[in-house]
Design a protein around this motif. Sequence first.
Motif, PDB file in Angstrom:
ATOM      1  N   THR A  85      -2.783   0.656  -9.023  1.00  0.00           N
ATOM      2  CA  THR A  85      -2.067   0.934  -7.783  1.00  0.00           C
ATOM      3  C   THR A  85      -1.911   2.445  -7.627  1.00  0.00           C
ATOM      4  O   THR A  85      -2.254   3.210  -8.534  1.00  0.00           O
ATOM      5  CB  THR A  85      -0.655   0.300  -7.768  1.00  0.00           C
ATOM      6  OG1 THR A  85       0.181   1.003  -8.705  1.00  0.00           O
ATOM      7  CG2 THR A  85      -0.697  -1.183  -8.091  1.00  0.00           C
ATOM      8  N   TYR A  97     -10.821 -10.898  -2.835  1.00  0.00           N
ATOM      9  CA  TYR A  97     -10.358  -9.795  -3.665  1.00  0.00           C
ATOM     10  C   TYR A  97      -9.946 -10.305  -5.041  1.00  0.00           C
ATOM     11  O   TYR A  97     -10.319  -9.749  -6.059  1.00  0.00           O
ATOM     12  CB  TYR A  97      -9.195  -9.054  -3.013  1.00  0.00           C
ATOM     13  CG  TYR A  97      -8.729  -7.908  -3.856  1.00  0.00           C
ATOM     14  CD1 TYR A  97      -9.377  -6.684  -3.799  1.00  0.00           C
ATOM     15  CD2 TYR A  97      -7.704  -8.066  -4.768  1.00  0.00           C
ATOM     16  CE1 TYR A  97      -8.996  -5.643  -4.613  1.00  0.00           C
ATOM     17  CE2 TYR A  97      -7.312  -7.028  -5.582  1.00  0.00           C
ATOM     18  CZ  TYR A  97      -7.960  -5.811  -5.492  1.00  0.00           C
ATOM     19  OH  TYR A  97      -7.578  -4.787  -6.307  1.00  0.00           O
ATOM     20  N   PHE A  98      -9.184 -11.380  -5.057  1.00  0.00           N
ATOM     21  CA  PHE A  98      -8.701 -11.906  -6.324  1.00  0.00           C
ATOM     22  C   PHE A  98      -9.817 -12.537  -7.139  1.00  0.00           C
ATOM     23  O   PHE A  98      -9.781 -12.534  -8.357  1.00  0.00           O
ATOM     24  CB  PHE A  98      -7.542 -12.887  -6.119  1.00  0.00           C
ATOM     25  CG  PHE A  98      -6.256 -12.174  -5.837  1.00  0.00           C
ATOM     26  CD1 PHE A  98      -5.614 -11.444  -6.833  1.00  0.00           C
ATOM     27  CD2 PHE A  98      -5.694 -12.205  -4.582  1.00  0.00           C
ATOM     28  CE1 PHE A  98      -4.436 -10.767  -6.582  1.00  0.00           C
ATOM     29  CE2 PHE A  98      -4.518 -11.537  -4.322  1.00  0.00           C
ATOM     30  CZ  PHE A  98      -3.881 -10.817  -5.329  1.00  0.00           C
ATOM     31  N   PHE A 150     -11.289  -9.635  -8.799  1.00  0.00           N
ATOM     32  CA  PHE A 150     -10.369  -9.175  -9.821  1.00  0.00           C
ATOM     33  C   PHE A 150     -10.418 -10.103 -11.034  1.00  0.00           C
ATOM     34  O   PHE A 150     -10.420  -9.651 -12.174  1.00  0.00           O
ATOM     35  CB  PHE A 150      -8.935  -9.087  -9.284  1.00  0.00           C
ATOM     36  CG  PHE A 150      -7.983  -8.513 -10.279  1.00  0.00           C
ATOM     37  CD1 PHE A 150      -7.897  -7.151 -10.477  1.00  0.00           C
ATOM     38  CD2 PHE A 150      -7.196  -9.354 -11.055  1.00  0.00           C
ATOM     39  CE1 PHE A 150      -7.040  -6.617 -11.418  1.00  0.00           C
ATOM     40  CE2 PHE A 150      -6.337  -8.833 -12.002  1.00  0.00           C
ATOM     41  CZ  PHE A 150      -6.251  -7.459 -12.181  1.00  0.00           C
ATOM     42  N   ARG A 156      -0.715  -7.937  -5.688  1.00  0.00           N
ATOM     43  CA  ARG A 156      -1.574  -7.090  -4.851  1.00  0.00           C
ATOM     44  C   ARG A 156      -0.722  -6.502  -3.753  1.00  0.00           C
ATOM     45  O   ARG A 156      -0.087  -7.221  -2.988  1.00  0.00           O
ATOM     46  CB  ARG A 156      -2.711  -7.902  -4.253  1.00  0.00           C
ATOM     47  CG  ARG A 156      -3.503  -7.130  -3.214  1.00  0.00           C
ATOM     48  CD  ARG A 156      -4.991  -7.286  -3.424  1.00  0.00           C
ATOM     49  NE  ARG A 156      -5.751  -6.893  -2.271  1.00  0.00           N
ATOM     50  CZ  ARG A 156      -6.090  -5.638  -1.991  1.00  0.00           C
ATOM     51  NH1 ARG A 156      -5.705  -4.667  -2.769  1.00  0.00           N
ATOM     52  NH2 ARG A 156      -6.814  -5.361  -0.931  1.00  0.00           N
ATOM     53  N   SER A 200      -0.646  -4.309  -0.362  1.00  0.00           N
ATOM     54  CA  SER A 200      -1.561  -3.945   0.718  1.00  0.00           C
ATOM     55  C   SER A 200      -0.843  -3.988   2.054  1.00  0.00           C
ATOM     56  O   SER A 200      -0.257  -5.015   2.411  1.00  0.00           O
ATOM     57  CB  SER A 200      -2.746  -4.915   0.738  1.00  0.00           C
ATOM     58  OG  SER A 200      -3.595  -4.644   1.821  1.00  0.00           O
ATOM     59  N   THR A 235      -3.616  -3.138  -7.126  1.00  0.00           N
ATOM     60  CA  THR A 235      -3.337  -4.344  -7.897  1.00  0.00           C
ATOM     61  C   THR A 235      -2.628  -3.992  -9.198  1.00  0.00           C
ATOM     62  O   THR A 235      -2.995  -3.038  -9.879  1.00  0.00           O
ATOM     63  CB  THR A 235      -4.657  -5.070  -8.227  1.00  0.00           C
ATOM     64  OG1 THR A 235      -5.341  -5.351  -7.008  1.00  0.00           O
ATOM     65  CG2 THR A 235      -4.404  -6.376  -8.946  1.00  0.00           C
TER      66      THR A 235
END
Length: 160
Positions: free
Chosen positions: A103, A11-12, A15, A136, A138, A81
């Motif tokens: 977010t 994910y990062f 990003f 992040r 979640s 995020t």
Amino acid sequence: MHYRLTLENSYFTRFALTLLCSLLITSSYGQNLFPEKFKGCVTDQFSLESDSISAKVDNQTLIAIVTHALNEEETKSAIGTLALQIIVDRNGQSCLLSVKNDTNLKTKKLRLKENIDSRLLWEKVDNKVAAVVVLRFSSGTISVKRLGMNGKRGVHELRP
């Protein structure tokens, strides 16, 4: 409140690539990395962190300050995020310069400028620096990553 820090590399990584594209597009428009801009920071001379973390702060402290305006239920239900560009002066004082909020929380509700500028104190640094912090949210967890940028590696994750 206790938060579990997790790392989600894929994910990062995505990003970071998105951030790189944003940085390249916006670099000609000024010192703000992200679309939501704040006033009041002295930006006469600072650099982005490059190969290592120079502005140091405890991740739990950072999370507590960013989520200070939220109640426990809002914090647990937050997803997405939040990227922050924070100027850290030589005395460790913070000044929030820009934000990218992806977010389900409203930036205004978070009161980021007020909380970061008045509550977030870093270890002293040799020179004024811009720290790029990515949080992040979640499944009730909040993970923290720091990003750096240089000509050789582009945008990349900084490790403690």
